[in-house]
Design an enzyme around this catalytic site. Structure first.
Site, PDB file in Angstrom:
ATOM      1  N   GLY A 149       2.379 -16.227 -26.322  1.00  0.00           N
ATOM      2  CA  GLY A 149       3.769 -16.089 -26.740  1.00  0.00           C
ATOM      3  C   GLY A 149       4.675 -16.864 -25.806  1.00  0.00           C
ATOM      4  O   GLY A 149       4.238 -17.395 -24.775  1.00  0.00           O
ATOM      5  N   LEU A 150       5.938 -16.933 -26.157  1.00  0.00           N
ATOM      6  CA  LEU A 150       6.917 -17.654 -25.350  1.00  0.00           C
ATOM      7  C   LEU A 150       7.111 -16.997 -23.982  1.00  0.00           C
ATOM      8  O   LEU A 150       6.800 -15.818 -23.808  1.00  0.00           O
ATOM      9  CB  LEU A 150       8.258 -17.705 -26.080  1.00  0.00           C
ATOM     10  N   SER A 151       7.629 -17.755 -23.055  1.00  0.00           N
ATOM     11  CA  SER A 151       8.018 -17.185 -21.773  1.00  0.00           C
ATOM     12  C   SER A 151       9.082 -16.125 -22.016  1.00  0.00           C
ATOM     13  O   SER A 151      10.043 -16.343 -22.755  1.00  0.00           O
ATOM     14  CB  SER A 151       8.571 -18.285 -20.861  1.00  0.00           C
ATOM     15  N   GLY A 152       8.903 -14.948 -21.434  1.00  0.00           N
ATOM     16  CA  GLY A 152       9.853 -13.859 -21.627  1.00  0.00           C
ATOM     17  C   GLY A 152       9.551 -12.974 -22.813  1.00  0.00           C
ATOM     18  O   GLY A 152      10.313 -12.045 -23.101  1.00  0.00           O
ATOM     19  N   SER A 153       8.427 -13.231 -23.484  1.00  0.00           N
ATOM     20  CA  SER A 153       8.079 -12.411 -24.653  1.00  0.00           C
ATOM     21  C   SER A 153       7.419 -11.089 -24.262  1.00  0.00           C
ATOM     22  O   SER A 153       7.244 -10.213 -25.108  1.00  0.00           O
ATOM     23  CB  SER A 153       7.159 -13.190 -25.595  1.00  0.00           C
ATOM     24  N   GLY A 154       7.031 -10.955 -22.996  1.00  0.00           N
ATOM     25  CA  GLY A 154       6.445  -9.691 -22.522  1.00  0.00           C
ATOM     26  C   GLY A 154       4.940  -9.720 -22.382  1.00  0.00           C
ATOM     27  O   GLY A 154       4.295  -8.664 -22.360  1.00  0.00           O
ATOM     28  N   SER A 223       0.102 -20.540 -23.439  1.00  0.00           N
ATOM     29  CA  SER A 223      -0.877 -21.293 -24.248  1.00  0.00           C
ATOM     30  C   SER A 223      -0.244 -21.781 -25.551  1.00  0.00           C
ATOM     31  O   SER A 223      -0.562 -21.274 -26.625  1.00  0.00           O
ATOM     32  CB  SER A 223      -2.125 -20.449 -24.511  1.00  0.00           C
TER      33      SER A 223
END
Length: 319
Positions: A149-154, A223
């Site tokens: 997932g994106l940076s900051g998605s947890g 990734s």
């Protein structure tokens, strides 16, 4: 269960910049001394048997070895469809062990050489203790849970909550966090596209080893490219790779910005940042997709429970 908030510290290691050490809450205190010592056992009467041992004069005998040899003797090595055995020097005449563990010492047969990449004249050495044996020992199925997932998605928060939840159930896990592996194994890699691909490849190979050891490996990385994620999936047997997609919109991740990286990327201080000036390719066939519930954020424990329920339902939490 209380999940402590994660604290981040920006560091630069090798070619890697803007990476963070993530605590998984599983650090154990080191012993005060690295020296090994002897434990003094209670004295026992001569000739008295206890815990499988017997003491006669100055000689100590045990009944543990023969059952263990008998278990090992039951394992067979199959070559060309035929079971082969050998007798280890010093063992009883009726105790046979598989040849593939020791045929290098016997001088029998010529191993088949392989060439993998730039590695030539290499041989895969097969041992009698295999993945299924380790899974039986741990009472779980070795697998890779790949959180993307994106940076900051947890991702890291979920990985820690998932590791804690499985640990509470007596399951052995290990977390490969994207920033953490760049502190050591991948510290020589930058964030260029080709280096990011190599970062995923190396992490995938390490995750494969953990799964082969019978461990539930939780890999938590952005990734961003499908090709690299699919290549990691192809490393493992069918069903051993579980992709978890943190489906959180970019504007939500950027609003969170726990490491301050989006702000730096928008200011042009970080180039090639996923979601800003480098693409993220969302998975198409993930086993698990975790989304926000009508704009509300589920707790890390709630999200972890979804993954644990999947593992339990599909037999990963038993041998």
């Amino acid at each position: 269960m209380i999940i402590r908030s994660l604290r981040f510290k920006m560091v630069a290691i090798g070619k890697c910049s803007s990476i963070y050490r993530t605590s998984t809450e599983f650090d154990f205190p080191e012993t005060s001394s690295g020296k090994l010592g002897l434990v003094k056992l209670p004295a026992c009467n001569h000739g008295e048997k206890s815990f499988g041992f017997s003491v006669s004069g100055s000689e100590v005998k045990t009944s543990f070895v023969r059952p263990l040899r008998a278990i090992e003797a039951s394992r067979m090595s199959h070559v060309d469809g035929k079971a082969e055995k050998f007798q280890r020097a010093g063992s009883d005449s009726n105790e046979d062990l598989p040849t593939n563990d020791c045929n290098g010492f016997a001088g029998k047969g010529i191993p088949q050489m392989s060439t993998i990449g730039n590695s030539t004249n290499i041989v895969w050495h097969k041992c009698s203790v295999e993945k299924c044996d380790r899974e039986e020992l741990l009472q779980q199925r070795g697998c890779v849970i790949w959180v993307t997932g994106l940076s900051g998605s947890g991702k890291s928060t979920l990985a820690c909550a998932l590791g804690r939840g499985l640990h509470a159930r007596g399951k052995l896990t290990y977390i490969l966090d994207g920033d953490n592996v760049r502190h050591g194994l991948n510290h020589d890699l930058s964030f260029r596209a080709e280096d990011r691909a190599e970062n995923i490849r190396r992490t995938g190979e390490v995750a494969k080893l953990f799964a082969d050891a019978g461990v539930i490996c939780i890999a938590s990385l952005i990734s961003p490219y499908r090709k690299e994620r699919d290549a990691c999936r192809a490393l493992l047997a069918e069903g051993d790779f579980i992709e978890v997609f943190m489906d959180v919109p970019l504007h939500v991740c950027e609003a969170r910005d726990p490491k301050g990286l989006y702000k730096l990327a928008r200011a042009g201080k970080i180039k090639g940042f996923t979601g800003v000036d480098d693409p993220y390719e969302p998975p198409l066939t993930s086993e698990i997709v975790l989304r926000q519930n009508q704009g509300l954020c589920d707790s890390p424990n709630d999200l972890a429970d979804i993954v644990i329920s999947y593992l339990d339902k599909n037999g990963y939490l038993e041998a």
